[in-house]
Design an enzyme around this catalytic site. Sequence first.
Site, PDB file in Angstrom:
ATOM      1  N   LEU A 224      35.838 -83.840 -45.790  1.00 28.46           N
ATOM      2  CA  LEU A 224      35.450 -84.589 -44.653  1.00 28.46           C
ATOM      3  C   LEU A 224      33.863 -84.513 -44.346  1.00 28.46           C
ATOM      4  O   LEU A 224      33.131 -83.609 -44.754  1.00 28.46           O
ATOM      5  CB  LEU A 224      36.142 -84.164 -43.211  1.00 28.46           C
ATOM      6  CG  LEU A 224      37.626 -83.882 -43.351  1.00 28.46           C
ATOM      7  CD1 LEU A 224      38.153 -83.385 -42.161  1.00 28.46           C
ATOM      8  CD2 LEU A 224      38.001 -85.552 -43.682  1.00 28.46           C
TER       9      LEU A 224
ATOM     10  N   GLY B 236      30.951 -89.165 -41.312  1.00 27.75           N
ATOM     11  CA  GLY B 236      31.872 -90.502 -41.243  1.00 27.75           C
ATOM     12  C   GLY B 236      33.185 -90.126 -40.565  1.00 27.75           C
ATOM     13  O   GLY B 236      33.464 -90.769 -39.626  1.00 27.75           O
ATOM     14  N   HIS B 237      33.767 -89.189 -41.300  1.00 26.47           N
ATOM     15  CA  HIS B 237      35.290 -89.052 -40.675  1.00 26.47           C
ATOM     16  C   HIS B 237      35.352 -88.457 -39.397  1.00 26.47           C
ATOM     17  O   HIS B 237      36.018 -88.800 -38.321  1.00 26.47           O
ATOM     18  CB  HIS B 237      35.702 -87.949 -41.695  1.00 26.47           C
ATOM     19  CG  HIS B 237      36.023 -88.282 -43.210  1.00 26.47           C
ATOM     20  ND1 HIS B 237      35.197 -87.819 -44.011  1.00 26.47           N
ATOM     21  CD2 HIS B 237      37.051 -89.103 -43.661  1.00 26.47           C
ATOM     22  CE1 HIS B 237      35.738 -88.329 -45.394  1.00 26.47           C
ATOM     23  NE2 HIS B 237      36.657 -89.140 -45.143  1.00 26.47           N
TER      24      HIS B 237
ATOM     25  N   GLY C   7      37.516 -96.497 -41.231  1.00 27.00           N
ATOM     26  CA  GLY C   7      36.120 -96.696 -41.045  1.00 27.00           C
ATOM     27  C   GLY C   7      35.766 -98.211 -41.481  1.00 27.00           C
ATOM     28  O   GLY C   7      36.633 -98.616 -42.619  1.00 27.00           O
TER      29      GLY C   7
ATOM     30  N   ASP D 122      34.944 -98.885 -45.773  1.00 31.11           N
ATOM     31  CA  ASP D 122      36.162 -99.554 -46.917  1.00 31.11           C
ATOM     32  C   ASP D 122      36.609-100.713 -46.000  1.00 31.11           C
ATOM     33  O   ASP D 122      37.694-100.721 -45.581  1.00 31.11           O
ATOM     34  CB  ASP D 122      36.917 -98.332 -47.120  1.00 31.11           C
ATOM     35  CG  ASP D 122      36.591 -97.241 -47.581  1.00 31.11           C
ATOM     36  OD1 ASP D 122      36.343 -97.238 -48.784  1.00 31.11           O
ATOM     37  OD2 ASP D 122      36.385 -96.156 -46.781  1.00 31.11           O
TER      38      ASP D 122
ATOM     39  N   SER E  21      29.812 -90.957 -47.803  1.00 37.56           N
ATOM     40  CA  SER E  21      30.972 -91.054 -48.773  1.00 37.56           C
ATOM     41  C   SER E  21      31.466 -89.641 -49.357  1.00 37.56           C
ATOM     42  O   SER E  21      30.602 -89.099 -49.857  1.00 37.56           O
ATOM     43  CB  SER E  21      31.156 -92.103 -49.984  1.00 37.56           C
ATOM     44  OG  SER E  21      32.131 -92.060 -50.672  1.00 37.56           O
ATOM     45  N   SER E  22      32.741 -89.360 -49.601  1.00 36.28           N
ATOM     46  CA  SER E  22      33.054 -88.229 -50.163  1.00 36.28           C
ATOM     47  C   SER E  22      32.469 -88.136 -51.606  1.00 36.28           C
ATOM     48  O   SER E  22      32.139 -87.136 -51.981  1.00 36.28           O
ATOM     49  CB  SER E  22      34.401 -87.974 -50.207  1.00 36.28           C
ATOM     50  OG  SER E  22      34.994 -87.776 -48.763  1.00 36.28           O
ATOM     51  N   ARG E  23      32.331 -89.382 -52.111  1.00 38.18           N
ATOM     52  CA  ARG E  23      31.965 -89.290 -53.605  1.00 38.18           C
ATOM     53  C   ARG E  23      30.512 -89.074 -53.526  1.00 38.18           C
ATOM     54  O   ARG E  23      29.842 -88.964 -54.628  1.00 38.18           O
ATOM     55  CB  ARG E  23      32.576 -90.592 -54.230  1.00 38.18           C
ATOM     56  CG  ARG E  23      33.874 -90.726 -54.382  1.00 38.18           C
ATOM     57  CD  ARG E  23      34.323 -91.981 -55.232  1.00 38.18           C
ATOM     58  NE  ARG E  23      35.632 -91.867 -55.663  1.00 38.18           N
ATOM     59  CZ  ARG E  23      36.745 -92.371 -55.166  1.00 38.18           C
ATOM     60  NH1 ARG E  23      36.401 -93.108 -53.912  1.00 38.18           N
ATOM     61  NH2 ARG E  23      38.004 -92.141 -55.395  1.00 38.18           N
TER      62      ARG E  23
END
Length: 283
Positions: free
Chosen positions: A36, A39-40, A150, A153, A188-190
Amino acid sequence: MSRPLVVDTVAGLRARIRDWRRDGLRVAMVPTMGALHEGHLSLVRIALERAERCIVSIFVNPTQFAPSEDLDKYPRQLARDLDQLALAGADLAYTPGVGEMYPAGFATKISVGGPSAGLESDFRPTFFEGVATVVAKLLLQASPDVAVFGEKDYQQLCVVRQLCRDLNLPVEIIGAPTIRDAHGLAMSSRNAYLGEAELQIARRLNVILRKAAAALAAGADQNGATGEASRALLAAGFHKIDYVEARESRTLTPWRRGHEGRLLAAAWLGKTRLIDNVDVSTS
């Protein structure tokens, strides 16, 4: 400040929700795959504006990863995630294992047409089938009043809305604005995969998309504007461009001038694939 309650079974989830319903409380859900970030957490805050209780699911869904993708490498950091959820005020973390979500003999898949066509599906053919199946399961397991996704995506958000309309799922789907860092990079998690030099390149993605969207809004030729954006991304240091396309905001059919639009893109930096989207103003 305490961590949210953690449950990892459908029975445990539904028991807690029954208690809340008995007390007349509205329930919101934020589906995530963990790792997380702000954003989350912004989704949790929006959820708590719409309901008295917020569930955050944390489940790295194997059915939306192709064999060549990063399922095993996807970041998993539950303890840190729970600390983050405590700060955001979430009430419950739902953390099912793969066996709980897809028990032995599981044989059902959900395919959503319409907004799933093209874009991500051209490069990840089974992705939205996996997303639709897991989202339908989560919404049926929790039966929330609202669920928050969100806009980062964006195609996924459109697919989830189509899913809920088509199956008459009694949940309001809320799209939340993309949270960006100080340089405009969508969180982003990435992003955790990127080194400092790659981060500098990644931060050009939104800048280039906004320039292309402004050109489209001003009357530029669509193929010319998206082609120029692709060339600018490569010149900035991205290694490969999967797509830069303008679509209508609600249906994701090809954009027509005078209609609300979104410019969507996916591009590669080394082994990391980044997606983003921006509004195409019609004013």
